[in-house]
Design a protein around this motif. Structure first.
Motif, PDB file in Angstrom:
ATOM      1  N   VAL A  37      83.706  54.919  14.033  1.00 49.34           N
ATOM      2  CA  VAL A  37      83.458  56.356  14.220  1.00 49.34           C
ATOM      3  C   VAL A  37      82.131  56.457  14.970  1.00 49.34           C
ATOM      4  O   VAL A  37      81.117  56.910  14.446  1.00 49.34           O
ATOM      5  N   SER A  39      80.464  57.117  18.970  1.00 52.98           N
ATOM      6  CA  SER A  39      80.708  57.541  20.354  1.00 52.98           C
ATOM      7  C   SER A  39      80.120  56.591  21.378  1.00 52.98           C
ATOM      8  O   SER A  39      80.425  56.695  22.575  1.00 52.98           O
ATOM      9  N   ALA A  77      85.888  64.198  21.382  1.00 56.99           N
ATOM     10  CA  ALA A  77      86.189  64.243  19.947  1.00 56.99           C
ATOM     11  C   ALA A  77      87.686  64.431  19.720  1.00 56.99           C
ATOM     12  O   ALA A  77      88.246  63.905  18.753  1.00 56.99           O
ATOM     13  N   PHE A  80      89.237  61.085  20.131  1.00 52.47           N
ATOM     14  CA  PHE A  80      88.948  60.274  18.956  1.00 52.47           C
ATOM     15  C   PHE A  80      89.859  60.656  17.800  1.00 52.47           C
ATOM     16  O   PHE A  80      90.424  59.794  17.111  1.00 52.47           O
ATOM     17  N   ARG A  81      90.010  61.945  17.572  1.00 53.21           N
ATOM     18  CA  ARG A  81      90.834  62.403  16.443  1.00 53.21           C
ATOM     19  C   ARG A  81      92.263  61.887  16.566  1.00 53.21           C
ATOM     20  O   ARG A  81      92.826  61.362  15.591  1.00 53.21           O
ATOM     21  N   TYR A 107      82.573  63.380  15.557  1.00 53.07           N
ATOM     22  CA  TYR A 107      83.886  62.739  15.457  1.00 53.07           C
ATOM     23  C   TYR A 107      84.451  62.921  14.048  1.00 53.07           C
ATOM     24  O   TYR A 107      85.630  63.238  13.877  1.00 53.07           O
TER      25      TYR A 107
END
Length: 315
Positions: A37, A39, A77, A80-81, A107
């Protein structure tokens, strides 16, 4: 009848709080796969300055969402999700235990609370804003933002280029202030079958964490961080307007190589920027009343984290 939600542990914490060591200690005892998690860890070729887990550490347990994009590209984000939910599902299907580990709180918020309906980045709009900033300076664009979205402008520093640009971009694309869009109901996956449980490494003494941050930055420099940034610059397709090169440490090293200041000032600016990142991470964490807190300054912090994770997951 609603189905039970599968608990998924999330080991969160500021930089240098000991997340990697604790995660690997837990993985040594259980069939764990780690989902990053973070970035900065998504970028390939950025190893030293991101404190990326070593090859040995990554061999000790499978790691996901590390080294997945080029530094010239962007990763949101929302991406990422989607990736994290997919990877967690794949890990569970293999009969293993997913453990989310990192410090990018945006995130985590996107994963657990859903997403606002914000527009994706627009290269043309960003290029226009960068050109305006080069001519007038970011404080002038901050003033422009204050005229259309005073609520967002009030919480941003006049030189916070990345966030000012994003807020203006959103207004230019939608005609609405970002603050209004953020206040709207979030888009969520109604059937996501997970209950994410945060375990947070936090310092009882901020000075201890600050000392660790300084020591780690010095270790990065000793292990060739400046050479890493030189290699990135030599590619010719990267610049300081890109999210990858705005990562803490990389911006300061890049400016040092540009001759903006000397080595010692670069080191001090890098440490200070990391401390500011740590402060923001702790602010996010302390807004989570449901989190389980472990003092990262404790001598047995790793064992405490392992115990907390075992309790959360009932393993």
């Amino acid at each position: 009848m609603t189905r039970p939600m599968l608990p998924v542990a999330c080991l969160l914490g500021p930089t240098a709080s000991g997340k990697t060591a604790a995660a690997l200690a837990f993985a040594a005892r259980h069939p764990v796969e780690i989902v990053s998690v973070d970035s900065a860890l998504v970028y390939r070729e950025m190893d030293i300055g991101t404190a990326k887990p070593s090859a040995e550490e990554r061999a000790a347990a499978p790691h996901h969402l590390i080294d997945i994009i080029d530094p010239a590209d962007t990763y949101s984000a929302a991406q990422f999700r989607a990736d994290a939910l997919r990877v967690v599902g794949e890990i569970v299907a293999r009969g293993n235990v997913p453990l989310l580990v990192g410090g990018t709180m945006l995130y985590y918020k996107a994963l657990t609370q859903g997403l606002n309906d914000l527009p994706t980045a627009d290269a043309d709009v960003r290029a226009a804003l960068d050109a305006d900033a080069a001519r007038d300076g970011w404080p002038a664009l901050h003033a422009r933002l204050a005229a259309v979205d005073p609520e967002t402008a009030a919480r941003l520093a006049p030189n916070d280029s990345q966030r000012i640009q994003r807020a203006l971009e959103i207004f230019m694309l939608t005609g609405q202030p970002m603050s209004a869009l953020l206040a709207a109901p979030r888009l969520q996956d109604a059937d996501a079958p997970y209950r994410f449980v945060p375990v947070a490494l936090e310092p009882s003494d901020r000075a201890v964490l600050h000392a660790r941050i300084a020591a780690r930055f010095d270790a990065m420099l000793a292990h060739g961080f400046i050479d890493e940034v030189k290699r990135l610059r030599a590619r010719g397709d990267l610049n300081l307007s890109m999210p990858s090169m705005r990562c803490v440490g990389y911006r300061q090293a890049w400016e040092y190589l540009d001759g903006a200041y000397g080595y010692d000032e670069m080191r001090d600016k890098g440490v200070f920027a990391t401390r500011q990142l740590c402060k923001r991470q702790l602010t996010w964490l302390r807004a989570m009343p449901e989190r389980i807190v472990v003092d990262c300054c404790a001598g047995d912090a790793t064992e405490r984290v392992v115990g907390a994770l075992q309790t959360v997951l009932a393993v």
